[in-house]
Design a protein around this motif. Structure first.
Motif: not given
Length: 207
Positions: A184-196
């Motif tokens: 779940r944290e991996g999914d969240r971090l990937e979304r965060w990187i996309d959001s930057l």
């Protein structure tokens, strides 16, 4: 921060030079048992090397700990090199996250291989603490470079936030013995990187 899945107490590898086998065994045993609990006899047994032969290659346990840190640094360089064929820094950062998630079962059992060693050695002041810090520093520096390539002026802060998020979730995954926390944290971090790349997002918060 990467490692391979292995069975308890099995010899590590028997077809290589003794020094390399001892180093590989040290990485394994220090991760699974910690520095203080692990003995030279434990490492020798895992490497399938007579304990008396260990002193030919490593005079003290600290020498073996230093060799294990060198192996962690080399593993980091190998992992980074494997990402160089990816076309964008976002892809490279997400490949790093994917590697962490891929080791979720290991993290659930023993924590992050590099992080747990850094945490234990950080309680010392004999030089090994600084050697361990350099391994972690290498991961931050590489992540900072990727964020900089994304055009981020706050690349250092973002790199620290990313590595801190991974170390935090590794601790929780290990504490609760729950590999899905890492997923779940991996999914969240990937979304965060996309959001930057989207200006509406707060660039400094990986939450």
């Amino acid at each position: 921060m990467t490692d391979s899945k292995r069975s308890d107490r099995a010899p590590v590898v028997t077809g290589r030079g003794k020094r390399e086998r001892l180093t590989t065994a040290a990485v394994k045993m220090l991760h699974e048992q910690g520095v203080e609990k692990t003995t030279l006899a434990d490492i020798a047994r895992a490497a399938d090397v007579p304990v008396g032969n260990v002193y030919y290659y490593f005079k003290t346990k600290d020498d073996l700990v230093e060799a294990a840190l060198g192996a962690h640094a080399q593993g980091l360089q190998t992992m980074i090199a494997s990402f160089e064929g990816l076309s964008t820094p976002q892809d490279r950062l997400k490949a790093l996250i994917g590697g962490w998630v891929g080791q979720r079962d290991l993290a659930a059992r023993f924590g992050c291989p590099t992080g747990t060693l850094c945490s234990e050695l950080g309680k010392r002041a004999d030089g090994l603490d600084r050697t361990a810090a350099k391994v972690m520093q290498g991961m931050i520096d590489w992540s900072e470079q990727q964020f900089r390539l994304m055009g981020r002026s706050d690349s250092r802060d973002l790199a620290v936030a990313l590595i801190a998020a991974y170390q935090g979730i590794s601790l929780l995954t290990n504490t609760f013995r729950d590999p899905e926390l890492m997923v779940r944290e991996g999914d969240r971090l990937e979304r965060w990187i996309d959001s930057l790349g989207r200006p509406s997002e707060d660039p400094g918060d990986p939450a």
